[in-house]
Design a protein around this motif. Structure first.
Motif, short mmCIF file in Angstrom:
data_model
loop_
_atom_site.label_atom_id
_atom_site.label_comp_id
_atom_site.label_asym_id
_atom_site.label_seq_id
_atom_site.Cartn_x
_atom_site.Cartn_y
_atom_site.Cartn_z
N LEU A 208 -6.44 -3.00 -1.41
CA LEU A 208 -5.11 -3.18 -0.79
C LEU A 208 -4.02 -2.67 -1.72
O LEU A 208 -3.04 -2.06 -1.26
N ALA A 209 -4.18 -2.88 -3.02
CA ALA A 209 -3.13 -2.43 -3.96
C ALA A 209 -3.03 -0.91 -3.96
O ALA A 209 -1.94 -0.36 -4.14
N ARG A 210 -4.16 -0.21 -3.75
CA ARG A 210 -4.05 1.25 -3.75
C ARG A 210 -3.66 1.80 -2.37
O ARG A 210 -3.05 2.84 -2.27
N SER A 211 -3.99 1.07 -1.30
CA SER A 211 -3.74 1.64 0.03
C SER A 211 -2.37 1.27 0.61
O SER A 211 -1.78 2.05 1.36
N LEU A 212 -1.85 0.09 0.27
CA LEU A 212 -0.58 -0.32 0.90
C LEU A 212 0.57 0.63 0.57
O LEU A 212 1.34 1.00 1.47
N PRO A 213 0.71 1.07 -0.70
CA PRO A 213 1.79 2.03 -0.96
C PRO A 213 1.63 3.31 -0.13
O PRO A 213 2.61 3.94 0.26
N VAL A 214 0.38 3.68 0.16
CA VAL A 214 0.14 4.89 0.96
C VAL A 214 0.57 4.66 2.40
O VAL A 214 1.31 5.47 2.98
N VAL A 215 0.15 3.54 3.00
CA VAL A 215 0.42 3.35 4.44
C VAL A 215 1.89 3.03 4.74
O VAL A 215 2.36 3.34 5.83
N ALA A 228 -6.98 0.21 3.77
CA ALA A 228 -6.27 -1.07 3.92
C ALA A 228 -7.08 -2.02 4.82
O ALA A 228 -7.19 -3.22 4.53
N LEU A 229 -7.65 -1.49 5.89
CA LEU A 229 -8.47 -2.35 6.77
C LEU A 229 -9.72 -2.83 6.05
O LEU A 229 -10.16 -3.98 6.22
N TYR A 230 -10.28 -1.94 5.20
CA TYR A 230 -11.45 -2.32 4.38
C TYR A 230 -11.06 -3.50 3.48
O TYR A 230 -11.77 -4.51 3.40
N GLY A 231 -9.89 -3.40 2.84
CA GLY A 231 -9.41 -4.49 1.98
C GLY A 231 -9.19 -5.77 2.77
O GLY A 231 -9.55 -6.87 2.33
N ALA A 232 -8.61 -5.64 3.96
CA ALA A 232 -8.35 -6.81 4.80
C ALA A 232 -9.65 -7.48 5.23
O ALA A 232 -9.76 -8.71 5.27
N TRP A 233 -10.65 -6.64 5.55
CA TRP A 233 -11.97 -7.17 5.93
C TRP A 233 -12.55 -8.01 4.77
O TRP A 233 -12.99 -9.15 4.97
N LEU A 234 -12.51 -7.45 3.57
CA LEU A 234 -13.09 -8.16 2.42
C LEU A 234 -12.29 -9.42 2.10
O LEU A 234 -12.86 -10.47 1.77
N ALA A 235 -10.96 -9.33 2.19
CA ALA A 235 -10.12 -10.50 1.90
C ALA A 235 -10.41 -11.62 2.91
O ALA A 235 -10.54 -12.79 2.54
N GLY A 236 -10.53 -11.24 4.18
CA GLY A 236 -10.86 -12.24 5.21
C GLY A 236 -12.24 -12.83 4.97
O GLY A 236 -12.47 -14.03 5.19
N SER A 237 -13.15 -12.00 4.48
CA SER A 237 -14.51 -12.49 4.20
C SER A 237 -14.49 -13.50 3.05
O SER A 237 -15.23 -14.48 3.07
N ALA A 238 -13.65 -13.25 2.05
CA ALA A 238 -13.53 -14.21 0.93
C ALA A 238 -12.91 -15.51 1.42
O ALA A 238 -13.34 -16.60 1.05
N THR A 287 -8.82 -11.09 -13.56
CA THR A 287 -9.43 -10.28 -12.50
C THR A 287 -8.36 -9.67 -11.59
O THR A 287 -8.44 -8.49 -11.22
N ILE A 288 -7.35 -10.46 -11.24
CA ILE A 288 -6.28 -9.96 -10.37
C ILE A 288 -5.54 -8.82 -11.08
O ILE A 288 -5.29 -7.75 -10.51
N ALA A 289 -5.19 -9.05 -12.35
CA ALA A 289 -4.45 -8.03 -13.11
C ALA A 289 -5.28 -6.74 -13.24
O ALA A 289 -4.74 -5.64 -13.07
N GLU A 290 -6.58 -6.90 -13.48
CA GLU A 290 -7.45 -5.71 -13.59
C GLU A 290 -7.47 -4.95 -12.26
O GLU A 290 -7.39 -3.73 -12.22
N ALA A 291 -7.58 -5.70 -11.16
CA ALA A 291 -7.64 -5.04 -9.84
C ALA A 291 -6.32 -4.32 -9.52
O ALA A 291 -6.31 -3.32 -8.82
N LEU A 292 -5.23 -4.86 -10.04
CA LEU A 292 -3.91 -4.25 -9.79
C LEU A 292 -3.57 -3.19 -10.84
O LEU A 292 -2.57 -2.49 -10.70
#
Ligand code: NAD
Length: 369
Positions: A208-215, A228-238, A287-292
């Protein structure tokens, strides 16, 4: 390398693997009829909000003889009267399946139907709310939103078609994406996190951090929309696996008490709830900082919100300033799990920062105080 949060979650865990059929890719909307047939349904009720009614009509045409009816009056937070009207519509046409098309609001109303009629849901999400992956439902009665978990409401099939999301305006995309990131952030420090939920969450934040600025810059960029949808799918799964803490409870209380818009509220509160928990959940923060790809999790989330044009302050989304004390009282009323013990003063300070949209202090600076 295994993220620290995954190692944390590996110490001791119970993991139930939810199963949902996911059909992903541009053009998958055209396979709706096949997927409805696949769940054994013959009489589908298509559910949408009024804003998505054209898409609902299109789905109806695609379903052909499988279409039993349309309910295009779905409302955010599922007011009980709205749930009743949707259930009556399902009963009237003797629906054996609910096809939810749209954001979390449409999916929420389909869930309210499934809770009563025990029928399968086929979801076609057009926002990043992630509700399509969860067994969580909500119903609002007398201004109070109750939520619960029930496997009957978890959609059995989800069609993710990035082409359906190109019409999502930049501001809605940004807020909705921050809503998805909020699921992932809280999944990382949940008491019942598992190695799988933590992996899903870390990957979701990165996507999501890499796709949201794009969309938000190029809404029709299909690669960005798919990411972004891939990120949303995984976030919803978590979210489906791990319990949520202060951030979600606070947003829930604020939305109910002050009728604030769901995704925008999550976008505003997230950096501040993250800062609140920074010292108590250091591994999740790393983990959050690394992902961002940033040094500090809370500041990184705030800067992402700035970059994608998401709202930054409670003030700008309609929160009355004289409601902040009451909101802090609401937040501490029912005790729940959070990495940091929740105290009214701490939550009131958090709300103050969120109200004015201040950039949160870095965790290192908080430690030095
Ligand atoms: P929403 O469904 O109300 O959609 C937001 C707005 O975007 C609406 O105006 C809608 O018409 C519009 N929209 C949706 N898709 C669009 C598209 N492709 N193009 C243009 N406009 C589009 O809002 P939401 O944030 O997706 O969902 C919020 C609801 O979902 C809340 O009630 C929340 O509590 C619930 N929710 C539930 C869960 C769960 O697990 N149960 C998770 C997240 C959210």
């Amino acid at each position: 390398m295994v993220p620290g949060s995954v190692r944390d979650a590996m110490r001791s865990f119970v993991h139930t693997q939810p199963s949902t059929r996911v059909v992903f890719g541009t053009g998958t909307f055209d396979r709706l009829a096949d997927e409805v047939r696949r769940v054994g349904a013959r009489r589908a009720l298509v559910v949408s909000t009024p804003g998505r009614h054209q898409l609902a009509d299109e789905a109806g045409r695609g379903l052909g003889v499988l279409l039993a009816g349309l309910f295009t009056e779905a409302m955010m937070h599922v007011p009980i009267e709205n749930a009743r009207a949707a259930r009556e519509a399902a009963a009237r046409v003797d629906a054996d399946c609910a096809v939810a098309i749209g954001g979390g609001s449409a999916i929420g109303v389909a869930k309210a139907i499934a809770l009563e009629r025990t029928l399968p849901i086929v979801a076609v999400p057009t926002t990043y709310s992630g509700s399509e992956m969860t067994p969580i439902y909500g119903l609002t009665e007398g201004g109070v939103k109750r939520s619960g978990r029930d496997v009957r409401v978890r959609p059995g099939t989800v069609l993710y078609d990035p082409a359906l999301t190109v019409s999502l305006p930049p501001r809605v995309s940004g807020s909705s994406g921050m809503n998805a990131i909020a699921h992932a952030v809280e999944a990382l420090y949940a008491a019942d996190a598992t190695p799988i939920s933590s992996l899903l969450a870390a990957e979701a934040i990165g996507a999501l951090a890499r796709s949201l600025p794009v969309v938000v810059k190029a809404p029709a960029n299909l690669d960005g929309r798919a990411d972004a949808l891939y990120g949303a799918w995984l976030a919803g799964s978590a979210l489906a696996i791990a319990s949520m803490s202060l951030h979600h409870k606070l947003c829930h209380a604020l939305a109910g008490a002050f009728n604030l818009p769901h995704a925008e509220l999550h976008a505003v509160v997230l950096p501040h709830a993250t800062a609140f928990n920074a010292e108590a959940a250091p591994e999740a923060m790393r983990t959050i900082a690394e992902a961002l790809h940033v040094p500090d999790a809370a500041q990184g989330l705030y800067d992402l919100a700035v970059a994608i044009g998401a709202p930054l302050s409670l003030e700008e989304i309609g929160m009355p300033e004289d409601g902040l004390d009451f909101a802090a009282q609401l937040a501490v009323r029912n005790p729940y799990d959070d990495p940091r013990p929740i105290d009214q003063g701490g939550v009131r300070a958090l709300l103050d920062d969120a109200y004015y949209g201040r950039r949160p202090a870095a965790a290192a600076a908080l430690r030095a105080r």
